[in-house]
Enzyme design. Structure first.
Site, PDB file in Angstrom:
ATOM      1  N   CYS A   1      62.202  -6.035 -50.841  1.00  0.00           N
ATOM      2  CA  CYS A   1      63.229  -6.050 -51.881  1.00  0.00           C
ATOM      3  C   CYS A   1      63.374  -4.716 -52.601  1.00  0.00           C
ATOM      4  CB  CYS A   1      62.941  -7.166 -52.877  1.00  0.00           C
ATOM      5  SG  CYS A   1      62.989  -8.800 -52.115  1.00  0.00           S
TER       6      CYS A   1
ATOM      7  N   HIS B   1      63.820  -4.963 -62.241  1.00  0.00           N
ATOM      8  CA  HIS B   1      63.821  -5.759 -61.015  1.00  0.00           C
ATOM      9  C   HIS B   1      64.083  -7.215 -61.379  1.00  0.00           C
ATOM     10  CE1 HIS B   1      63.085  -6.571 -56.841  1.00  0.00           C
ATOM     11  NE2 HIS B   1      62.052  -7.353 -57.101  1.00  0.00           N
TER      12      HIS B   1
ATOM     13  N   GLU C   1      56.190  -6.962 -64.648  1.00  0.00           N
ATOM     14  CA  GLU C   1      57.116  -5.851 -64.860  1.00  0.00           C
ATOM     15  C   GLU C   1      57.312  -5.575 -66.341  1.00  0.00           C
ATOM     16  OE1 GLU C   1      61.548  -4.189 -63.586  1.00  0.00           O
ATOM     17  OE2 GLU C   1      61.110  -6.334 -63.357  1.00  0.00           O
TER      18      GLU C   1
ATOM     19  N   LYS D   1      70.262  -9.692 -61.971  1.00  0.00           N
ATOM     20  CA  LYS D   1      70.032 -10.813 -61.061  1.00  0.00           C
ATOM     21  C   LYS D   1      70.383 -12.143 -61.718  1.00  0.00           C
ATOM     22  CE  LYS D   1      66.531  -8.694 -58.049  1.00  0.00           C
ATOM     23  NZ  LYS D   1      66.372  -7.359 -58.663  1.00  0.00           N
TER      24      LYS D   1
ATOM     25  N   HIS E   1      69.429 -12.704 -56.276  1.00  0.00           N
ATOM     26  CA  HIS E   1      68.587 -11.673 -55.660  1.00  0.00           C
ATOM     27  C   HIS E   1      69.109 -11.365 -54.257  1.00  0.00           C
ATOM     28  CE1 HIS E   1      65.419  -9.102 -54.647  1.00  0.00           C
ATOM     29  NE2 HIS E   1      64.362  -9.847 -54.939  1.00  0.00           N
TER      30      HIS E   1
ATOM     31  N   PHE F   1      57.809  -7.346 -51.410  1.00  0.00           N
ATOM     32  CA  PHE F   1      56.627  -7.904 -50.763  1.00  0.00           C
ATOM     33  C   PHE F   1      55.826  -6.785 -50.094  1.00  0.00           C
ATOM     34  CE2 PHE F   1      58.158 -12.550 -49.917  1.00  0.00           C
ATOM     35  CZ  PHE F   1      58.085 -12.797 -51.275  1.00  0.00           C
TER      36      PHE F   1
END
Length: 406
Positions: free
Chosen positions: A163, A303, A314, A332, A337, A395
């Protein structure tokens, strides 16, 4: 020490669940609207929520002669890149094609093609599998098709950092310009992950929101009641140029990429490192790359996936580096996403925030998590913003941070 290098952003293109085209997509997220809906193609699955690009037809986007030979991912990338090229005032006629590069980030590649052809093999036998399967599903083919579309014969690269892919692609593109390998680079991210297998896999990981009774409120980054992300599709593309090259042809710069940082958590295949050390490393590297300090940053496009762990880690990392200085939001909440496209789309939203003097809100942020102590933007905010940061994490512990300036 290498002096800071800025790449001019001379063109942008967006194909997102907020709309096809930059203005439509930007105005949608600025209003804090949500594109989440029940998806009929996911009917029967435990989670059937998604954010689709409204009205996107590959046949219209790339023409019938090419559409049948492409995965949806490739058509999305081309549609966004065409916008960016037009916005930059460029044309394949007359440019030095050997000095034009392409860098595309994607997490999945042509997943829909792979799923469809696997079903063909199981139901009808190997002899019925399409001869176009490989060029349609390979992760490298969005960049390959884009180079064919543009006649670009410079460096052609694909990056896949889950991502963080879209952000990584823009960072790598900037480095190509800095190294002298190209004068112009078309870069960005794309994914079309709204497929049954992808959604089933994320569902088994408990990564997706299951709030199907009220789909539009499902994605709620930084909210106390967040329960996972909403899967989406889309593409974001930019044209990056040497500032001298852009000035020589009289092009306007909509913004600049002034800093890039990349790092790895080295911790877990899916979970972020609890202390946020990898993310912090990417953020501080981007600041150092630009010769800036945390106090220079006025806005952070986080993010912000709407998962419990990502948002908490985060937020703590942002707090540690920046204190309460910058305004923080996650788009988002509006568009879900988009996986490998997210970093590029959000970098473009950051450029637009600087250009318009407006910070988009985090949609559905009704009850902010009391453990998150940041200046979270809940409704569109206007002001003078000169520097923005866009964070992307993936990931495998892949982290990327982009620093944008007006």
């Amino acid at each position: 020490m290498t002096p800071p290098f800025a790449a001019a952003v001379t063109g942008i293109g967006l194909v997102t669940p907020a709309g096809i085209g930059v203005d439509e997509s930007w105005n949608y997220v600025l209003k804090g609207e949500s594109a989440t809906a029940l998806d009929p193609d996911l009917a029967g699955l435990t989670v059937d929520l998604a954010c689709r690009v409204p009205g996107f037809d590959p046949v219209v986007a790339v023409g019938p002669k090419r559409a049948w030979r492409m995965d949806r991912t490739q058509a999305l990338a081309i549609a966004a890149a065409r916008q960016a090229i037009e916005d930059a005032g460029l044309s394949a006629v007359g440019w030095d094609d050997a000095r034009v590069g392409v860098v595309v980030g994607t997490g999945l590649g042509g997943m829909a093609t792979l799923e469809a052809q696997h079903s063909v093999m199981l139901e009808k036998g190997a002899a019925k599998v399409s001869a176009l399967t490989m060029p349609m599903f390979l992760t490298s083919m969005a960049a390959g098709q884009l180079a064919i579309e543009l006649g670009a014969r410079g460096p052609n690269l694909t990056v896949s950092t889950a991502c963080a892919s879209g952000a990584t692609a823009i960072g790598v593109a900037r480095d190509l310009l800095r190294s002298g390998a190209a004068d112009v680079v078309v870069a960005g991210g794309v994914d079309a992950g709204v497929t049954p297998m992808t959604v089933a896999a994320f569902t088994k990981m408990n990564a997706l929101s299951a709030r199907r009774s009220d789909p539009r409120t499902a994605s709620r980054p930084f909210d106390a009641d967040r329960d996972g992300f909403v899967i989406a599709e889309g593409a974001g593309m930019v044209v990056l140029e040497h500032e001298e090259h852009a000035r020589a042809r009289g092009a306007r710069a909509r913004g600049k990429v002034v800093g890039y940082g990349a790092s790895a958590d080295g911790h877990h295949v899916t979970a972020p490192e609890p202390g946020g050390r990898g993310a912090e490393n990417a953020i501080r590297t981007a600041l150092a790359d630009a010769g800036m300090t945390p106090a220079d940053v006025g806005y952070i496009n986080a993010h912000g996936t709407s998962t419990r762990l990502n948002d908490s880690v985060e937020a703590a990392t942002i707090k540690r580096v920046f204190g309460n200085g910058p305004a923080v939001s996650s788009t988002k909440g509006s568009i879900g996403h988009t996986l490998g496209a997210a970093g590029a789309i959000e970098a473009i939203y950051s450029v637009l925030a600087l250009e318009h003097g407006a910070v988009p809100p985090t949609a559905n942020l009704v009850s902010p998590d009391p453990e998150i102590d940041l200046d979270l933007v809940r409704s569109a905010r206007t002001g003078t913003y000169r520097v923005a940061m866009s964070n992307s994490f993936g990931f495998g512990g892949a982290n990327a941070a982009l620093l944008l300036a007006s």
